[in-house]
Design a protein around this motif. Structure first.
Motif, PDB file in Angstrom:
ATOM      1  N   ASP A  72       0.859  -1.174   0.000  1.00  0.00           N
ATOM      2  CA  ASP A  72       0.000   0.000   0.000  1.00  0.00           C
ATOM      3  C   ASP A  72       0.901   1.232   0.000  1.00  0.00           C
ATOM      4  O   ASP A  72       1.703   1.425   0.917  1.00  0.00           O
ATOM      5  N   ALA A  73       0.784   2.071  -1.035  1.00  0.00           N
ATOM      6  CA  ALA A  73       1.625   3.268  -1.126  1.00  0.00           C
ATOM      7  C   ALA A  73       1.425   4.174   0.086  1.00  0.00           C
ATOM      8  O   ALA A  73       2.369   4.804   0.562  1.00  0.00           O
ATOM      9  N   ALA A  74       0.197   4.234   0.589  1.00  0.00           N
ATOM     10  CA  ALA A  74      -0.074   5.064   1.766  1.00  0.00           C
ATOM     11  C   ALA A  74       0.634   4.515   3.002  1.00  0.00           C
ATOM     12  O   ALA A  74       1.028   5.278   3.889  1.00  0.00           O
ATOM     13  N   LEU A  75       0.802   3.206   3.076  1.00  0.00           N
ATOM     14  CA  LEU A  75       1.519   2.616   4.201  1.00  0.00           C
ATOM     15  C   LEU A  75       2.998   2.987   4.141  1.00  0.00           C
ATOM     16  O   LEU A  75       3.604   3.320   5.172  1.00  0.00           O
ATOM     17  N   ILE A  76       3.589   2.944   2.947  1.00  0.00           N
ATOM     18  CA  ILE A  76       4.988   3.366   2.809  1.00  0.00           C
ATOM     19  C   ILE A  76       5.132   4.824   3.235  1.00  0.00           C
ATOM     20  O   ILE A  76       6.045   5.175   3.994  1.00  0.00           O
ATOM     21  N   ALA A  77       4.220   5.669   2.764  1.00  0.00           N
ATOM     22  CA  ALA A  77       4.266   7.089   3.136  1.00  0.00           C
ATOM     23  C   ALA A  77       4.098   7.256   4.639  1.00  0.00           C
ATOM     24  O   ALA A  77       4.765   8.102   5.259  1.00  0.00           O
ATOM     25  N   GLY A  78       3.228   6.450   5.240  1.00  0.00           N
ATOM     26  CA  GLY A  78       3.021   6.527   6.682  1.00  0.00           C
ATOM     27  C   GLY A  78       4.261   6.147   7.465  1.00  0.00           C
ATOM     28  O   GLY A  78       4.572   6.764   8.491  1.00  0.00           O
ATOM     29  N   VAL A  79       4.978   5.132   6.994  1.00  0.00           N
ATOM     30  CA  VAL A  79       6.230   4.732   7.661  1.00  0.00           C
ATOM     31  C   VAL A  79       7.265   5.844   7.537  1.00  0.00           C
ATOM     32  O   VAL A  79       7.959   6.184   8.513  1.00  0.00           O
ATOM     33  N   ASP A 146       1.027 -11.044   6.638  1.00  0.00           N
ATOM     34  CA  ASP A 146       0.368  -9.801   6.220  1.00  0.00           C
ATOM     35  C   ASP A 146      -0.317  -9.073   7.377  1.00  0.00           C
ATOM     36  O   ASP A 146      -1.222  -8.263   7.159  1.00  0.00           O
ATOM     37  N   ASN A 147       0.100  -9.361   8.601  1.00  0.00           N
ATOM     38  CA  ASN A 147      -0.418  -8.645   9.761  1.00  0.00           C
ATOM     39  C   ASN A 147       0.347  -7.314   9.873  1.00  0.00           C
ATOM     40  O   ASN A 147       1.516  -7.295  10.242  1.00  0.00           O
ATOM     41  N   VAL A 148      -0.329  -6.222   9.537  1.00  0.00           N
ATOM     42  CA  VAL A 148       0.336  -4.923   9.482  1.00  0.00           C
ATOM     43  C   VAL A 148       0.858  -4.513  10.855  1.00  0.00           C
ATOM     44  O   VAL A 148       1.959  -3.958  10.973  1.00  0.00           O
ATOM     45  N   VAL A 149       0.105  -4.778  11.895  1.00  0.00           N
ATOM     46  CA  VAL A 149       0.520  -4.399  13.246  1.00  0.00           C
ATOM     47  C   VAL A 149       1.825  -5.095  13.623  1.00  0.00           C
ATOM     48  O   VAL A 149       2.763  -4.463  14.126  1.00  0.00           O
ATOM     49  N   LEU A 150       1.902  -6.405  13.381  1.00  0.00           N
ATOM     50  CA  LEU A 150       3.117  -7.137  13.723  1.00  0.00           C
ATOM     51  C   LEU A 150       4.282  -6.704  12.845  1.00  0.00           C
ATOM     52  O   LEU A 150       5.425  -6.601  13.321  1.00  0.00           O
ATOM     53  N   ALA A 151       4.011  -6.449  11.571  1.00  0.00           N
ATOM     54  CA  ALA A 151       5.072  -6.000  10.664  1.00  0.00           C
ATOM     55  C   ALA A 151       5.638  -4.658  11.119  1.00  0.00           C
ATOM     56  O   ALA A 151       6.863  -4.459  11.135  1.00  0.00           O
ATOM     57  N   LEU A 152       4.776  -3.745  11.513  1.00  0.00           N
ATOM     58  CA  LEU A 152       5.239  -2.444  11.985  1.00  0.00           C
ATOM     59  C   LEU A 152       5.969  -2.567  13.323  1.00  0.00           C
ATOM     60  O   LEU A 152       6.963  -1.865  13.563  1.00  0.00           O
ATOM     61  N   ALA A 153       5.490  -3.454  14.174  1.00  0.00           N
ATOM     62  CA  ALA A 153       6.176  -3.679  15.445  1.00  0.00           C
ATOM     63  C   ALA A 153       7.599  -4.179  15.193  1.00  0.00           C
ATOM     64  O   ALA A 153       8.554  -3.731  15.851  1.00  0.00           O
ATOM     65  N   TYR A 155       9.339  -3.716  12.420  1.00  0.00           N
ATOM     66  CA  TYR A 155      10.091  -2.631  11.778  1.00  0.00           C
ATOM     67  C   TYR A 155      10.671  -1.703  12.834  1.00  0.00           C
ATOM     68  O   TYR A 155      11.791  -1.211  12.701  1.00  0.00           O
ATOM     69  N   ASN A 156       9.929  -1.486  13.905  1.00  0.00           N
ATOM     70  CA  ASN A 156      10.367  -0.563  14.951  1.00  0.00           C
ATOM     71  C   ASN A 156      11.232  -1.223  16.016  1.00  0.00           C
ATOM     72  O   ASN A 156      12.263  -0.666  16.425  1.00  0.00           O
ATOM     73  N   ALA A 157      10.815  -2.393  16.482  1.00  0.00           N
ATOM     74  CA  ALA A 157      11.467  -3.008  17.645  1.00  0.00           C
ATOM     75  C   ALA A 157      12.320  -4.216  17.299  1.00  0.00           C
ATOM     76  O   ALA A 157      13.029  -4.729  18.178  1.00  0.00           O
ATOM     77  N   GLY A 158      12.270  -4.693  16.067  1.00  0.00           N
ATOM     78  CA  GLY A 158      13.069  -5.842  15.674  1.00  0.00           C
ATOM     79  C   GLY A 158      12.289  -7.142  15.707  1.00  0.00           C
ATOM     80  O   GLY A 158      11.372  -7.320  16.514  1.00  0.00           O
ATOM     81  N   GLN A 159      12.665  -8.053  14.813  1.00  0.00           N
ATOM     82  CA  GLN A 159      11.967  -9.331  14.709  1.00  0.00           C
ATOM     83  C   GLN A 159      12.101 -10.160  15.985  1.00  0.00           C
ATOM     84  O   GLN A 159      11.156 -10.842  16.390  1.00  0.00           O
ATOM     85  N   GLY A 160      13.281 -10.112  16.606  1.00  0.00           N
ATOM     86  CA  GLY A 160      13.501 -10.926  17.807  1.00  0.00           C
ATOM     87  C   GLY A 160      12.512 -10.585  18.901  1.00  0.00           C
ATOM     88  O   GLY A 160      11.948 -11.490  19.543  1.00  0.00           O
ATOM     89  N   ASN A 161      12.292  -9.323  19.131  1.00  0.00           N
ATOM     90  CA  ASN A 161      11.333  -8.922  20.168  1.00  0.00           C
ATOM     91  C   ASN A 161       9.918  -9.349  19.822  1.00  0.00           C
ATOM     92  O   ASN A 161       9.183  -9.867  20.670  1.00  0.00           O
ATOM     93  N   ALA A 184       6.356   1.006  25.102  1.00  0.00           N
ATOM     94  CA  ALA A 184       5.446   2.126  24.844  1.00  0.00           C
ATOM     95  C   ALA A 184       5.803   2.829  23.535  1.00  0.00           C
ATOM     96  O   ALA A 184       4.917   3.271  22.788  1.00  0.00           O
ATOM     97  N   GLU A 185       7.083   2.925  23.244  1.00  0.00           N
ATOM     98  CA  GLU A 185       7.525   3.579  22.004  1.00  0.00           C
ATOM     99  C   GLU A 185       6.987   2.842  20.787  1.00  0.00           C
ATOM    100  O   GLU A 185       6.545   3.465  19.812  1.00  0.00           O
ATOM    101  N   THR A 186       7.010   1.504  20.836  1.00  0.00           N
ATOM    102  CA  THR A 186       6.539   0.717  19.698  1.00  0.00           C
ATOM    103  C   THR A 186       5.029   0.821  19.549  1.00  0.00           C
ATOM    104  O   THR A 186       4.505   0.909  18.432  1.00  0.00           O
TER     105      THR A 186
END
Length: 210
Positions: A72-79, A146-153, A155-161, A184-186
C-alpha cells in the motif's frame, strides 16, 4: 429661524451622506480586494499548511516501490512520516535516510537483493532508501502473515522482540495485540504509522495512485 441656517444644515447633511457613501464604497472595495487575494493565495496557503502537517515527497518512487513490492503506497508514506517526516536524517543509533534503515539491515538487504555495489552512503539516496525500506516492510509482512501491526512492530522493535511477544501470547492461547506490546515507544509508533497511512490515503490519493 434664520434663512441662512437651513441651507447650511442641508449642506452639512449632504456632506455627511457623501462621507457615509464613500466609507461604504471603501469597505466594499476592501472586501472585494480581500476576496480576490483569498482566491489567489488560499490554495497556496493550504498547500503550505499541508506541507508542514503532512508532507509528501518522492511520490513517484513510493508509487513505483508499492507496485513492485505489492504494498500500500499510503503505508509506505506513513512509515516515512513516522520515521523521518520526509527529512533525510541519521538517528543516534545510526539508522539513515527517509525510512531510517540501520547499517546492519541495509547490508542484509543488499545481500538478499544483489546490491553488490551498495555502500552505506547510498542510504541518503531516496531511491535506494525507499527501495530498501519497502523491501524490508514487505519482508516483515510476509513473515507475519500480512499482519500490518506485527510488521510495523518488527520494523520498529526488531523481529527478535516480536517473536518473543508472539510466543508469550501463544503460551496464553491468544493472539498478540498492540496492547500486549511492552514497549510504549513501539505501541505509539504503530498508532502513528496507521494514522498517517489513513491521512495519506485521504489527502493524497492521486499523488499516491490510490
Amino acid at each position: 429661524m434664520s434663512t441662512r441656517a437651513a441651507p447650511q444644515r442641508r449642506s452639512a447633511q449632504a456632506r455627511r451622506r457623501t462621507a457615509v457613501r464613500r466609507r461604504r464604497l471603501a469597505a466594499v472595495g476592501l472586501l472585494a480586494l480581500i476576496g480576490a487575494l483569498l482566491v489567489v493565495f488560499l490554495p497556496s496557503m493550504k498547500d503550505a499548511a499541508r506541507e508542514i502537517t503532512l508532507p509528501l515527497h518522492h511520490e513517484d518512487i513510493i508509487r513505483q516501490q508499492a507496485a513492485d513490492k505489492h504494498l500500500d503506497a499510503a503505508l509506505i508514506a506513513g512509515v516515512i512520516y513516522a520515521e523521518s517526516k520526509f527529512s533525510d536524517q541519521t538517528s543516534h543509533a545510526g539508522a539513515r535516510g527517509l525510512m531510517q534503515i540501520t547499517p546492519d539491515t541495509a547490508d542484509a538487504i543488499a545481500q538478499r537483493t544483489g546490491g553488490v555495489n551498495f555502500k552505506q552512503e547510498d542510504l541518503a539516496d531516496p531511491q535506494v532508501n525507499i527501495s530498501y525500506g519497502a523491501w524490508y516492510l514487505r519482508h516483515m509482512l510476509d513473515r507475519y502473515g500480512d499482519n500490518v501491526v506485527l510488521a510495523l512492530a518488527a520494523y520498529n522493535a526488531g523481529q527478535g522482540n516480536v517473536d518473543k511477544w508472539i510466543a508469550r501470547a501463544r503460551e496464553q492461547e491468544r493472539d498478540l495485540t498492540v496492547k500486549d506490546i511492552p514497549f510504549a515507544e513501539t505501541r505509539a509508533y504503530i498508532d502513528r504509522v496507521l494514522q498517517a497511512r489513513d491521512d495519506y490515503r485521504s489527502t493524497y490519493p492521486d499523488e499516491l495512485g490510490l
